[in-house]
Design a protein around this motif. Structure first.
Motif, PDB file in Angstrom:
ATOM      1  N   PHE A  90       0.837  -1.207   0.000  1.00  0.00           N
ATOM      2  CA  PHE A  90       0.000   0.000   0.000  1.00  0.00           C
ATOM      3  C   PHE A  90       0.872   1.257   0.000  1.00  0.00           C
ATOM      4  O   PHE A  90       0.625   2.202  -0.765  1.00  0.00           O
ATOM      5  N   ASN A  91       1.888   1.288   0.857  1.00  0.00           N
ATOM      6  CA  ASN A  91       2.767   2.464   0.909  1.00  0.00           C
ATOM      7  C   ASN A  91       3.493   2.672  -0.413  1.00  0.00           C
ATOM      8  O   ASN A  91       3.651   3.808  -0.880  1.00  0.00           O
ATOM      9  N   LEU A  92       3.939   1.562  -1.034  1.00  0.00           N
ATOM     10  CA  LEU A  92       4.625   1.651  -2.324  1.00  0.00           C
ATOM     11  C   LEU A  92       3.690   2.198  -3.398  1.00  0.00           C
ATOM     12  O   LEU A  92       4.088   3.033  -4.220  1.00  0.00           O
ATOM     13  N   MET A  93       2.430   1.760  -3.392  1.00  0.00           N
ATOM     14  CA  MET A  93       1.478   2.230  -4.393  1.00  0.00           C
ATOM     15  C   MET A  93       1.149   3.711  -4.202  1.00  0.00           C
ATOM     16  O   MET A  93       1.053   4.468  -5.172  1.00  0.00           O
ATOM     17  N   PHE A  94       0.954   4.128  -2.964  1.00  0.00           N
ATOM     18  CA  PHE A  94       0.697   5.553  -2.713  1.00  0.00           C
ATOM     19  C   PHE A  94       1.895   6.399  -3.146  1.00  0.00           C
ATOM     20  O   PHE A  94       1.728   7.469  -3.753  1.00  0.00           O
ATOM     21  N   LYS A  95       3.097   5.910  -2.845  1.00  0.00           N
ATOM     22  CA  LYS A  95       4.306   6.640  -3.238  1.00  0.00           C
ATOM     23  C   LYS A  95       4.423   6.715  -4.757  1.00  0.00           C
ATOM     24  O   LYS A  95       4.758   7.767  -5.320  1.00  0.00           O
ATOM     25  N   SER A  96       4.104   5.619  -5.439  1.00  0.00           N
ATOM     26  CA  SER A  96       4.220   5.578  -6.899  1.00  0.00           C
ATOM     27  C   SER A  96       3.199   6.483  -7.569  1.00  0.00           C
ATOM     28  O   SER A  96       3.516   7.227  -8.499  1.00  0.00           O
TER      29      SER A  96
END
Length: 682
Positions: A90-96
């Motif tokens: 989830f954090n990776l997707m929000f960052k991306s």
């Protein structure tokens, strides 16, 4: 190219907003559904392709790697991920998505895009390697020849009965070649194709990545037709540099010369399986073919044209040449024309109406991010997100709502859960964002169940800043809260990332009033606060009350009118500066005479000869003295000519004008600015 770029920006921003909503809901649920995965995969594929077409390489590359990640998740599911890995996802997707949104913003502002995106790409690849069990290890690669070109790489020995081999080479340095080969096999299965391959254990053996990198990935086919079908699927694959069709010795080499065609990274990705397509259709809900995008300027022109038709129709029907004539057929046709113009007007207005859900969903992200940054347990509850408002209003209310939500998060909600439980509240705080229609306006409220506002603190700060205009004991609770919307006023004692800079609710009030709306704050110490914004449904057409002062005709929005009544001279009282006041519902309100304010002749000098109209705008309430009421009328708002702006005409209480049915011009009044102009002059 401008039209193409506008379409790209609209589509990409829409997809990013949609993904934000999916990610927020999935994070709250703790996992992705299959529909979520399919939707993210499709969105990233679309962004990748359109960005590549316009050569926005940074956006294309990030979208491409996220697409690879979600292709793996689509094929293998998220059941194998532990709680920590799901949180990282989830954090990776929000960052991306934030990175892509930042790059899209640069495109909008004609700024150069990032040159170095290695960090985010490495992060995505590392996560994919981690969840797929293909983290790089220091192992000695299997000995194999490594020719420099696809044409010189030897194909693996073909099994008996497979005279054709399709040898696939992936992009140099793309990494995890075994997983990409496994994805290609799955794509073939989705198209009903099954063939043997070499290496055969790409799904379970990470060592095969180096073999594929050096010798390619071989797919063995039983006949020419099967090979052609495989090649069609390979052409649609991602990260494929080239392929080669090799005819083995079992078949005649007459008509099947090898070909080596480079594969561009921006080519369309593999089509999804029929099952995935059906899932997408059910999740999207609406067929894309039934929707089109229209430039907002065209809708503005349409509304202007419809307004002219409405005005012209009124002028024809009200023509003085038709007075005292018995024209039954004409009147019948005129009634039918009026019905058609009303329907046309309603349809033209509805074209500009969009739900506020787009703005509301953005607040989910703000609450989510601030909850993590401030270590507060807060949930956002949204009510009435399907409420529709004019597009121009929706575009301008995002910042005011965002500011109010940030205020609630930063210093409206208690700092710790212990404070809330000690006050008898649930540990998780709640911010309620709601929208609803009431006649000709929409009401948007932002409320929280936090600690509320302390009137004593607000008064003390106002006293220190020297903005009090009367003794403190004379301020009502409502007036104290209204002090919060004075420019530069802030109750924060320190500057944070989110507040305390002195630019606050005054900007919210200014932006909302510029849209013809009002803002009101209510709060109870210890129980929370509510900010209410009342906005017109559209800026193009107003339900107004026509009034006359002398020979001049004015229109005031009905939303501002509370009551109209007759009064006598005996009802008038005077303040210390000899200003007229009148009592309404146990309170005294100033009287503003339109004729004196604008210097025009009036047919009513005495109070008994005219009418008092009690009007209200935000926290301002007063009475207008006019000659007579002409009645309610829906009017088409026309802007004041630009050359009049040099006279600050809007500060005089004039917001626009309209053309009446008889061809006369009526000035549209702004209640809030009328009172400000009255105070400055008198």
């Amino acid at each position: 190219m401008d039209n193409l770029l506008d379409t790209y920006l609209f589509e990409t921003n829409s997809l990013l907003e949609q993904m934000d909503e999916i990610l927020i809901n999935a994070e709250q649920a703790g996992d992705f559904t299959s529909d979520d995965v399919n939707e993210i995969f499709r969105s990233m594929h679309t962004i990748k392709g359109s960005s590549a077409m316009l050569e926005f390489n940074s956006i294309m590359t990030v979208a491409h790697h996220i697409e690879d990640l979600f292709y793996y998740i689509r094929e293998n599911g998220t059941e194998g991920l532990n709680a920590s890995q799901k949180a990282d996802l989830f954090n990776l997707m929000f960052k991306s998505t934030d990175m892509i949104r930042s790059e899209v913003s640069k495109v909008e502002n004609n700024e150069p895009l990032m040159d170095n995106i290695d960090n985010i790409i490495e992060e995505i690849n590392s996560f994919l390697a981690k969840i797929s069990g293909n983290e790089p290890e220091k192992k000695e690669a299997a000995p194999a020849a490594a020719p420099s070109s696809a044409a010189s790489s030897p194909a693996a020995p073909a099994p008996q009965g497979c005279p054709f081999t399709v040898q696939v080479f992936f992009d140099e340095g793309c990494g995890m070649e075994n997983l990409r080969a496994f994805m290609l096999l799955n794509s073939l299965k989705e198209h009903g194709l099954s063939c043997e391959c070499s290496p055969a254990d790409v799904e379970t053996n990470s060592d095969t990545a180096s073999v594929i990198s050096q010798n390619g990935f071989c797919l063995f086919c039983q006949d020419q037709a099967a090979a052609d079908q495989v090649i069609q699927v390979v052409k649609q694959g991602t990260s494929i540099r080239s392929y080669e069709l090799v005819q083995n010795q079992q078949a005649a080499p007459a008509d099947t010369a090898a070909s080596d065609k480079p594969r561009k990274e921006s080519a369309p990705a593999r089509p999804a399986s029929p099952k995935a397509e059906s899932q997408r259709s059910s999740s999207s809900g609406t067929s894309k073919q039934s929707l089109i995008s229209v430039n907002l300027s065209k809708l503005d022109s349409l509304m202007s044209l419809v307004g002219e038709i409405v005005i012209t129709e009124s002028m024809v029907v009200s023509s003085p040449d038709l007075r005292n004539l018995k024209l039954d057929n004409f009147l019948k046709s005129a009634r039918q024309l009026r019905k058609l113009t009303d329907d046309l007007q309603d349809i033209a207005m509805s074209l500009r109406m969009v739900p506020v859900s787009g703005v509301f969903q953005k607040m989910n992200r703000i609450v989510r991010d601030m909850s993590k940054d401030l270590h507060k347990n807060v949930r956002l509850t949204v009510v009435g997100e399907d409420t529709e408002v004019d597009k121009s209003i929706v575009d301008n209310i995002s910042d005011p709502i965002m500011h109010i939500v940030r205020n609630s998060m930063d210093h409206g909600i208690e700092t710790t859960e212990e404070e809330r439980t000690a006050a008898g509240k649930p540990a998780q705080a709640e911010i309620l964002l709601s929208a609803r229609h009431t006649g000709s306006e929409v009401i948007i409220t932002v409320s929280d169940d936090g600690q509320g506002m302390d009137p004593d603190v607000i008064l003390a700060k106002a006293r220190r800043q020297g903005i009090l205009t009367k003794p403190e004991e004379e301020y009502s609770h409502k007036e104290i809260l209204s002090l919060l919307m004075i420019p530069g006023f802030s109750t924060n004692t320190e500057v944070t990332e989110y507040s305390g800079r002195g630019v606050g609710l005054d900007v919210v009030k200014k932006n909302v009033e510029a849209l013809g709306g009002t803002v009101q704050i209510t709060s109870e110490k210890g129980k929370g606060s509510t900010t209410t914004m009342k906005l017109p449904l559209t800026l193009s057409i107003v339900d107004g009350m026509e009034l006359a002062v002398g020979d001049s005709i004015f229109t005031i929005p009905i939303a501002n009118v509370r009551q109209s009544f007759k009064a006598s001279t005996d009802d008038i009282v005077y303040d210390t500066e000899n200003h007229e006041l009148i009592r309404c519902l146990d309170a005294f309100y100033p009287i503003v005479r339109i004729n004196e304010l604008y210097g025009i002749e009036s047919n009513a000098q005495r109070i008994e000869d005219g009418i008092l109209m009690w009007v209200e705008a935000s926290d301002i309430s007063f009475c207008l003295f006019i000659d007579e009421l002409l009645g309610e009328q829906q009017v088409v708002v026309k802007p004041i000519p630009a050359y009049l702006n040099q006279f600050n005409i809007k500060d005089s209480g004039i917001s626009g004008c309209t053309i009446l049915g008889d061809g006369n011009i009526s000035i549209i009044l702004d209640a809030a600015n009328i009172y400000q102009a009255f105070c400055r002059r008198f």
